[in-house]
Every structure is written in C-alpha cells, then in structure tokens.
Design a protein around this motif. Sequence first.
Motif, short mmCIF file in Angstrom:
data_model
loop_
_atom_site.label_atom_id
_atom_site.label_comp_id
_atom_site.label_asym_id
_atom_site.label_seq_id
_atom_site.Cartn_x
_atom_site.Cartn_y
_atom_site.Cartn_z
N UNK A 10 27.72 -30.48 -17.47
CA UNK A 10 26.85 -31.19 -17.53
C UNK A 10 26.27 -31.35 -16.24
N UNK A 11 24.90 -30.89 -15.88
CA UNK A 11 24.33 -31.10 -14.46
C UNK A 11 23.64 -32.08 -14.39
N UNK A 12 24.23 -32.80 -13.48
CA UNK A 12 23.44 -34.52 -13.21
C UNK A 12 23.53 -34.71 -11.70
N UNK A 13 22.47 -35.73 -11.56
CA UNK A 13 22.48 -36.08 -10.17
C UNK A 13 23.85 -36.85 -9.79
N UNK A 14 24.51 -36.62 -8.75
CA UNK A 14 25.47 -37.21 -8.21
C UNK A 14 25.60 -37.25 -6.84
N UNK A 15 25.70 -38.11 -5.96
CA UNK A 15 25.57 -38.16 -4.45
C UNK A 15 25.92 -39.27 -3.96
N UNK A 16 26.16 -39.61 -2.57
CA UNK A 16 26.61 -40.89 -2.07
C UNK A 16 25.59 -41.99 -2.40
N UNK A 17 24.23 -41.75 -2.57
CA UNK A 17 23.29 -42.78 -2.78
C UNK A 17 23.23 -43.02 -4.38
N UNK A 18 23.93 -42.27 -5.09
CA UNK A 18 23.53 -42.49 -6.56
C UNK A 18 25.06 -41.76 -7.34
N UNK A 19 26.19 -42.38 -7.07
CA UNK A 19 27.46 -41.85 -7.40
C UNK A 19 27.61 -41.49 -8.73
N UNK A 20 26.94 -42.27 -9.64
CA UNK A 20 26.87 -41.84 -11.22
C UNK A 20 28.33 -42.02 -11.76
N UNK A 21 29.22 -42.62 -11.26
CA UNK A 21 30.69 -42.61 -11.45
C UNK A 21 31.31 -42.74 -13.10
N UNK A 22 30.54 -43.67 -13.70
CA UNK A 22 30.86 -43.73 -15.07
C UNK A 22 30.58 -42.42 -15.77
N UNK A 23 29.44 -41.91 -15.74
CA UNK A 23 29.04 -40.27 -16.62
C UNK A 23 30.20 -39.43 -16.07
N UNK A 24 30.38 -39.35 -14.53
CA UNK A 24 31.05 -38.41 -14.14
C UNK A 24 32.46 -38.46 -14.84
N UNK A 25 33.10 -39.63 -14.78
CA UNK A 25 34.49 -39.71 -15.43
C UNK A 25 34.30 -39.57 -17.02
N UNK A 26 33.22 -39.98 -17.67
CA UNK A 26 33.34 -39.79 -18.93
C UNK A 26 33.14 -38.09 -19.29
N UNK A 27 32.27 -37.39 -18.45
CA UNK A 27 32.39 -36.09 -18.70
C UNK A 27 33.82 -35.16 -18.42
N UNK A 28 34.41 -35.51 -17.48
CA UNK A 28 35.70 -35.28 -16.94
C UNK A 28 36.71 -35.56 -18.04
N UNK A 29 36.49 -36.69 -18.72
CA UNK A 29 37.54 -37.24 -19.63
C UNK A 29 37.36 -36.29 -21.03
N UNK A 30 36.19 -35.61 -20.93
CA UNK A 30 35.89 -34.62 -22.31
C UNK A 30 36.19 -33.21 -21.90
N UNK A 31 36.77 -33.10 -20.67
CA UNK A 31 36.81 -31.44 -20.07
C UNK A 31 35.52 -30.64 -19.75
N UNK A 32 34.32 -31.69 -19.56
CA UNK A 32 33.30 -30.98 -19.33
C UNK A 32 33.13 -31.03 -17.97
N UNK A 33 32.82 -29.75 -17.24
CA UNK A 33 32.67 -29.80 -15.79
C UNK A 33 31.41 -30.48 -15.39
#
Length: 429
Positions: A350-373
């Motif tokens: 899942x290619x998404x915006x993620x950076x120090x000004x927009x960490x997008x932590x919940x979506x990152x954690x959700x993807x990783x919990x589903x073994x999606x890079x």
Amino acid sequence: MLQYNDRVPIRQGTIDAIEAGCRHIDTAFAYLTEDMVGEAIVDVIKRGIVKREDIYVTTKLSFEVSNRKLVVPTMKKALKRLQLKYVDLVLIHTPVNVLGQKSYDYLEIWKGLEDAKRMGLTRSIGVSNFNRTQLDEILANSKTMPAVHQIEVNPTFVNQELVAYSQSKNITVAGYSSFGFLVKRVFNDLSVPPTFEDPKLVRMAKKHGVTVSQIVQRYLAGYRCIDTAFGYLTEDMVGEAMADVIRRGIVKRTDIFVNTKLSFQYGTCSEVVPAVKKSLKRMKIDYVDLILIHTPRNVMGVENYDTFEIWKGLEEAKRLGLTRSIGVSNFNSTDMARILANSKTLPAVNQIETNPTFANQELVAYCQSKSIVVMGYSSFGFLVPRPFNDLSLPPSFEDPTLVGMAEKYGVTVSQVVQRYLYSKSEILS
C-alpha cells in the motif's frame, strides 16, 4: 593501523551507529575491535534497540590461521570476544601469507570455514582481497560458493573487471574504502583523482542538493527502484532510460524493480489487462515488478467505477505474467478491508503518504498487521514546498531537535528524516 589504546571510542561509535539505524557491523581480528563491537551489541540488545537477528555481523579470520584445523577454534574465540553464538558472515581476510607461515593454504582454510558453517558458528562464508585466479581455485575445489567477496572499489579504484567477474559467479561484492584516495591513508600520501573538489562531482552535488560524499556513495550503491505511473506522464521516458542502461551493460532487467500505477480512466475489470499492456509498451519491457491501483477514488467520474473489479483485473494481469506483484495506493483501512474480504490475493504493497509531518501511524500499523508492505511517498512531507498549496506544518529543516540529531551523527537533517522512515520499516518511494 588502529593502536590498542585507540580502541575506546569503538564501543560508543558502534552503539551510535546502531542507534542511528546501521545494521551491518564489519569487524575483523586484525582490527582489534571484536571485543568492543561485542560490548556494543550486548548494550543495544539489552536496551531493546535491536534484536540479534536485526544485525548482520561480519568478521574475518586472523592472519595466523594457516590451515583447516585452526579455523573452528579461531572462530570460537572470535565469537567469545563478540559475545555471540554465531556471526552472519566470516571471511578469509586475504589469500596472501602475511605472516610467512609454513604450509599456508587458503584452500585448506576454506575447508575449515565450511566446517564452521556446518557447525552453525557462521551463517555464511566468503573471501576478501582475492584475485580472479584465487577465486577460481576456490570454485574449482569446493561445492560451497563464497557468499561474498570483499574488495576495494571506489571512484579512484573502480576494480571493474574483478567486480564483473565476481558478479558473473553470483558472488556478492562488498566494497571497502568507498572514498578511495579522496581521503588520506595512513600508509601513504598517494593522490589519485578525483578529489572532493572535482568540478564534475561538485556540479552533480549542487544539482541534486547533496554533498560530494553522497554522490560517491550513490555511485557505489546504484539506484534500483523505479517508481512511475500513467498519471505522471513519465512511463515512456523511464522506458527509454532503462533501455539505455541495459544496452550499455550497467544493469540487467532483473536488477531493477519497476513499479507503475494504473490510469485514473479505467474503472472495470476488463479494462485492466489492455491498460497494463499499453504501459509495458511505453516502458519497452515485458513485465513490471509491481503495479498499483493509484487511488480508490473515482477521480475522473467514469461510469461503473469499482475498485474491487479493478483489483480482479490486476489479478488477471498477474496470472498472465504482466506483473510480478500487485498492490494499492492511497487506500484507507476501509478500502483495504473490502479487498481483503473478497479476494484471496493479498495486496503486496500500500503506497501512502507517510513522513514526519504526516505520520499516518494508524494506517501504517493496520497495513503491517495484515502483512502488507507500506511504501511511503512524499518522505519530506511539508518540510518542502508543494505546488498545490503553501501549507506549512512542523517540523521544519531548522527544527532544533532534528538539527541536534544531525549534528550528533554527522549527517544532514534530510538523512535524519529518511532514517526515521527506514526505522519504521517503510519503503521510501
């Protein structure tokens, strides 16, 4: 050569490197650093910064090892100094009989390394500073291929023939002295071009907004992930560039990871395969490594737009060998859940915006919990201007915390930001 009394900073330097994100530790008996490196590794593991399996530890045999029977005892001593149960890689430091010992035989030493690998003292074995003839002797007399050949390679000593030969035998080249004679050497004052003031290197550094040191490092590493999209209007240019470097022998097609994204104008299953074939024609390649649904949103208001139908089209493209992997981009957890509930094919990315000004932590954690890079884009966020708005969000490149971290580790603020994303196990695009 490192003097024994100069070793004290090695422990803290190794700790600092691991804290900054370094995961490959290269040491040797001759460096007199194995015990200091071992103390550092124990420290960072104890504090929970890394696990043992997160670190790749390489060491090299002592010059005193001259035959097979000395290898395993020497390895056990090295592991004791490193306070480890195994290393990831051990090398014959040189094929040269440095100490002038009787009965020195690097083929017998190689057999000893095979013994050490069978005993689980090391995961891999390799060589260092061998020439082609010496490599051939190993290959002709052993069923175990060296995993690595560690040699000097840099802009002042490109060593192209030996690099090419090693790679032709599927032996990974690990380069040392990456700055070559751009930096002074202890043993001589030889000056070989280029220098840090070389006009071409300086121009390249200014063009890309980096240092000359980074240009040199980039020269050695090479760039291998190409991210494009129909919406970027770059597929044809990317294709021409790839054809050029493949034709000149710089890379093989299999060396490059090519990622593209579907056009916004397609909304049904039947449109996907023809669209992918058009992309491949523009890029002049037979397949891509990854193709993504660019967004779940119906950007162009096309009729019958359905992301799950598009996903089924991507599955068909994968079955046909047009792409090695399929994934999505800019999907939220609800968008993702629909695909997961209705398809047996897990999105690879899942290619998404993620950076120090927009960490997008919940979506990152959700993807990783589903073994999606998670593949992150806009890695600098609002630290850099955007063409569509002038929104300014903290932090900035002048942020005191970021500046302090950069000064501590002797890097740029840009590198600190990149390291932040790497440390979160995200791929940068």
